[in-house]
Every structure is written in C-alpha cells, then in structure tokens.
Motif scaffolding. Structure first.
Motif: not given
Lengths: 382, 278
Positions: A69-74, A151-155, A174-181
């Motif tokens: 899921r890290v890649s664009g086309n999964q 945004p899509e990656l996090v989703a 972290d309140a919203d731990p799913i971030t790119l960072g």
C-alpha cells in the motif's frame, strides 16, 4: 537541467516537507530505552534526535516496509527490492520500480544501514534513513514506489484497524499518528534495527570462537589486510566499509571512490547516468566516485557494483586484480586500469588459485544466516 | 614536624592546581610542503630527490606524549583536553579538509594540540612529543573507538594498528599515486586485537629546542622529510612508502623521519618537524 537534477530537486522538496512534519510531530519520549542487543564488537548506531528507537516503531516500520500500500499502484513495497534472504537486495543488476521503470543502479543491502553516514550509491547529501526513504517513495525519475501524496497514503492505513493499533502504540502521544512523517520515521526505525553481526567472521573475531572460521578463511583475512590486495582500505572496520558513522563519531567519514570500472573516454569517464557524485558536484575529479558498500553478506548480493555489471564475486576479484576493468566491445570500450581518476589503492595484484580460494572463503564467512532468516525482520504478511 | 611543612604546602599547591585544571597551553602546528601551506588539490613543485610536482590528497598524523621543557631542562607533561581531536593524551593533527581530491578525508581540520600544564611550571624553551599512537591504544578496532581514534581511514588493521602519518599524493612520475603511510610493522597477533608486540614500532621521537609555545609554530613540512626520496618511481612494495620492510621506497623516507629502516640506522634526527618563530 538533466533528469538527475530534477530528481534531486524533488527529493529536497520532500525533505523540507518531512522537516516540517517532524517539527510539528516531535515530542519528548519517556518510554524505556531501546535495547539494541548489539553483537559483540559493535558500537551503538547513531540515531537522529527527532526519531528515537522504540520496539513499537520498529514493529510498525516492519509492517510498512513490507506493505504494498506504500506504492502508488499498491503492487510494490520496500521489501520488493530489499529481500531479507538476499540481505535486503534483489538479485537484479539494477532495481525495477513499481511501474516497470529501470532505476540506474542496484538495490543496496540494508544490513547495518544504521551505520552509514550517507545513503544510496553516490549521494553526498542524503545522510539519514528518513531522508533516503523519500527517494524511492516520491522520486519520479524514475518512479520506484510511486507513493501517493500524503492524504491518500494516510487514508489507505487509516481504514485498517490493525494499523490504527500499530500507529497508536508507536506514537502514543500523537492524536493523529497516521502521517507521512510518522510512516517514514517508523520505516527508518525498522531499517536501523537491521543489524547483521552473527556471521562466522563475527564469531571468530568478536566471540573468539576459533572453530567458526576455516583455516582458508583466516588466510583470506590476512590477505584482505595486506598492502598487496589493499582491500581493507575501503572495506575496513567491523562493517567492512570506510564510510562509517557510530555514536562515538564526531565527524562522518564519507568516502566515495573511483574503482576504475569504466574509462570510456581515456579521461576516466563513466557512462551516464551513473557518473558517481560527479552528478552532484560537477567536479570532474568526482567522476565515477561511488560509496564503498559494506561487504557483509556479500555472497548473497550478486550481481555486483553500482550497476550490477559484474555477475560474480570472482569477476569482482578479477576487476581489482587487473587494477581496473578493461571493456573491449560495446559502447563502453575502455581500459579502466589506465584511468587517471582511479583510486590510489586500485593498483592490481596477482593471486594464486589457493589465495583466491582463501579470499573467497573470507567473503563467504561474512554471510550471516541468522540475519537472513531472523523472523523479526521477515515479511509479516506472509 | 617542621621539615614536613614545605612538602605539605607543595601538596596543597598541587592539589589546588589539579582542581584549577592547571595553566592552559596550546601548541600550534602548520602543515606545509616546502614552506607553502598544505592544502588538498594544491600542486607543489620541487619535491623530493627528483624535484617533482606533487599534488596533495591527504595529510594527517597522530602525536602523543607531549612534554614541554623548562630552562633547567625539566620535562613537564602536557595533559591534553579530551575533545573531538584528542583523547587520552593522543591528538590527531589534520591538514586536509576533504575537498579537491582528498577523498579519504573529511571536512574537519585541526592544527593545534590543546592541554594544560601545572600552574607556574613555565617558562618553556623546548617541546618533545612522539609521532604515532602508543602501543596500548594501537591495536583496537578503530571503527568502534572514540574520536579521534575512530577514523577508519587512519587505521590499517588490528595487527598493524593506525597509520601514524598519512600522506596521499600524486606526482609527475606516479600520477596514479604516491603514498606515505607510517605505522608499526612486524606485529605479532591473531587478527582479533591480541597483539603481543611489533618488530618495528616506527614511533618517531621528536625533540625541538628554542620553542616558545606562546608565539612559535611547529612546522610539519613534507618537503623536508621527503628531500631524499624519489617520488616519481615505485621502487618496490606498495605504492610509495607504506612502512613494509620490503618497501624499498621507505629507506630515504624513514631516514627523514629519523627512523631505522631494514637495519640501517638514520643519518640524523627527524626532519619532519621544525620550529618557526613568528
């Protein structure tokens, strides 16, 4: 502007983005100190202040490392090009991205990557794994993972309850731990945990187990450390490289060398787009200068050199014995040994058959079967 | 009681000195080639017995056992500060900045040795030190050692230990490289850090007179030490002089360092270091 510079610009942009994310996301870590369980003889790896190690982050990073899921086309994960059984390489001359594009260079082993002061084959500026991860994720010349924007990656991960738990455990404040960072930081933590130090060489050298390494390998070690072969200058120390960073280092030792693999113009030229750090500096003396990779697990990381242009370790020994490779046909004709830019230590040598076997025995003794099969580093989706 | 009193005062005084950390002293060195400042990528003419052109690509050295000498001839040990360039009274002098061909090096440079002497122990008229790394620190794994013993590029291997002096260069006759790597040879060990001794430690004793640490500089001039060496040919062994007993290029180089080579004693004291008054 060459494609390479665009690529660099894109990475810089992404690095700045990550820096902002880190500034926003940093918090003091009160958890227990991470236990490295380092092999005997190994120094503690340096860790950036804004990404301390934790068991939870390493585990999250392991899932993310192997998740397509890290890649664009999964279809691709980090693990697609970095396979554990091959010391996190891929057996290809050059890596192939998720959309089928060839990258210019071979996938590098991740064994002991925590100790590298610079990342990739020839990049004088990428000095942290967090920054390096952005290259395969967001680099577009060529596309490697083709990671979607944040945004899509996090989703993709926010909709998976397993990841909600993993991220919460890794980033409890972290309140919203799913971030790119946080994704990047967890992957970097997993990569730093990939320590390889249980080879026969380690058992012989650091654990004083005389039976661990054969007589032949011990003779090979002596040859390796002679001025005749000069191997140890660029492949010295516990990690068999002269580019090293550890927690007691005060200055990075960053070494890039021209090993006379090419001499396409009689002036030491290397073929595009693989001209070493010349691509960055534009200084002709930097032509063909690449980072010395660690030799750990070298027997399982064929083919060799930055472009996979030597298929076997025997071929690599031939190249160094000749003091540079001679190419007699094709577009890259040239006599490497006559390169005016080659490293001073590439002066050639002769080996008897027995001596060659001894050197090969030493190189084989650097293969760490524990590392190649350690379940902590394996694909959790299998 | 009475005779003890001066001793007691001395003891108290020396304790006070220890607590105060003593008087700071800085020894300033200058890396040179024929009197010109040493710099990466710079070409110097007239070097060695063939007066060749020499392009510099590395120039670093370790010193230890630093002592200052008083007018009465007494040696006063300098306790070196522990910092990025000094550890346990061993210092690295680094005259390369990692640029222009100095690919084995790094950006940092260091041209001073910093430490303390007991308060009131001067004035000084001379300096003594040793070029090299002491035996008991010479055979550990550099890749795990504290700075400045952490530089793999200054380390050979466990049996050989450190390169005490590293000079990498290219010359007219040897464009592929001429190297001076000084270190211990003939070391007996198991390749795992257990070294019992070395046939030739190749540590250079340096003694310089007429030295005022406050104003004088210690010149480290490669042209002086290489004056008798032919840098345009590799007569034998590894390229240049890499200390091996069969490396015939080392004869004149070791002579310049005041070291015996292959049983031949040097013609005089070392010529690498000299005093430069302001």
């Amino acid at each position: 502007m060459t494609p390479r510079w665009e690529y660099v610009g894109r990475v810089r942009h992404a690095t700045a983005l990550l820096a902002l994310l880190c500034l926003a996301g940093c918090q003091p870590e009160d958890g227990p100190t991470y236990e490295w369980n380092l092999p005997a003889g190994f120094p503690t790896p340096p860790v950036p202040d804004d990404n301390p190690m934790s068991v939870e982050k390493v585990e999250l990073g392991r899932y993310l490392f192997y998740d397509p899921r890290v890649s664009g086309n999964q279809t691709y994960s980090c693990g697609s090009c970095h396979r554990q059984e091959l010391s996190f390489t891929d057996a290809l001359p050059v890596a192939v991205g998720s959309t089928g594009s060839n990258t210019p260079r071979g996938s590098m082993s991740l064994a002991n990557a925590a100790y590298h002061p610079r990342y990739t084959w020839a990049n004088p500026v990428v000095s942290q794994l967090e920054d390096q991860a952005l290259v395969p994720m967001f680099g577009d010349t060529p596309v490697e993972l083709g990671t979607p924007d944040e945004p899509e990656l996090v989703a993709r991960f926010s909709s998976d309850p397993m990841y909600l738990d993993l991220f919460s455990a890794a980033y409890p404040d972290d309140a919203d731990p799913i971030t790119l960072g946080n994704i990047v930081r967890a992957i970097a933590c997993f990569e730093r945990a990939l320590i390889s130090g249980d080879s026969p060489y380690d058992r012989y050298t650091y654990q004083f187990d005389d039976a661990a390494m054969s007589e032949s390998a011990r003779r090979g070690l002596e040859l390796f450390n002679t001025e005749r072969l000069e191997c140890f200058h660029c492949h010295g120390g516990f990690n068999f490289t002269d580019s090293l960073r550890q927690d007691r280092s005060v200055m990075d030792e960053v070494a890039f060398h021209n090993t006379a693999l090419y001499n396409i113009d009689g002036r030491g030229g290397y073929p595009e787009p693989n001209r070493g750090i010349f691509e960055f500096t534009g200084d002709r003396r930097d032509m063909g200068r690449f980072r010395s990779p660690s030799l750990r697990n070298i027997t399982v990381t064929a083919p060799y050199m930055h472009d996979g242009s030597i298929e076997t370790l025997d071929g690599v020994l031939d190249h160094y014995a000749a003091g540079g490779r001679t190419i007699t046909e094709g577009p890259y004709v040239g006599v490497g040994s006559e390169s005016p830019l080659k490293n001073l230590f590439i002066h050639g040598f002769t080996l008897t058959d027995e001596e060659r076997a001894d050197v090969m025995a030493l190189l084989s003794a650097l293969t760490d079967e524990t590392f190649l099969t350690d379940p902590r580093f394996s694909d959790p989706f299998e | 009681m009475r005779p003890l009193r001066p001793a007691l005062i001395l003891l108290v005084a020396s304790l006070a000195t220890a607590c105060n950390g003593g008087a700071p002293v800085t020894l300033t060195f200058a890396g040179l080639v024929g009197g010109q400042p040493a710099a990466c990528g710079t070409t110097y003419s007239g070097v060695g017995s063939t007066a060749t052109d020499l392009e510099l690509e590395d120039f670093r050295l370790y010193v230890h056992d630093v002592r200052l000498v008083t007018e009465s001839g007494e040696e006063v040990a300098v306790t070196l500060d522990d910092d990025d360039w000094q550890v346990d009274d061993i210092a690295l002098l680094d005259f390369e900045d990692g640029t222009a061909g100095c690919e084995s090096g790094n950006p940092g440079t260091n041209a001073t040795v910093r430490g303390t002497v007991p308060d009131g122990s001067g004035p000084f008229v001379g300096v003594r030190f040793r070029l090299g790394v002491p035996f008991d620190r010479n055979h550990a794994d550099a890749s795990t050692a504290p700075a400045p013993l952490s530089f793999g590029s200054m380390f050979w291997s466990w049996n050989l230990g450190y390169k005490f002096l590293r000079v990498d260069a290219r010359t007219t006759g040897l464009p592929e490289g001429w190297l001076l790597h000084l270190g211990s040879t003939g070391c007996e060990g198991d390749g795992r850090g257990n070294v019992s001794g070395c046939a030739a430690d190749n540590i250079v004793d340096v003694e310089l007179t007429g030295f005022d640490p406050a104003s004088d500089t210690i010149a480290v001039d490669l042209a002086d030490v290489l004056s008798g060496a032919d840098l345009d040919v590799n007569a034998g062994g590894a390229p240049g002089c890499q200390s091996g007993v069969d490396d015939t290029d080392c004869g004149p180089v070791f002579d310049g360092l005041g070291l015996s080579f292959a049983g031949t004693p040097p013609s005089g004291p070392q010529r690498l270091f000299s005093i430069r008054a302001p």
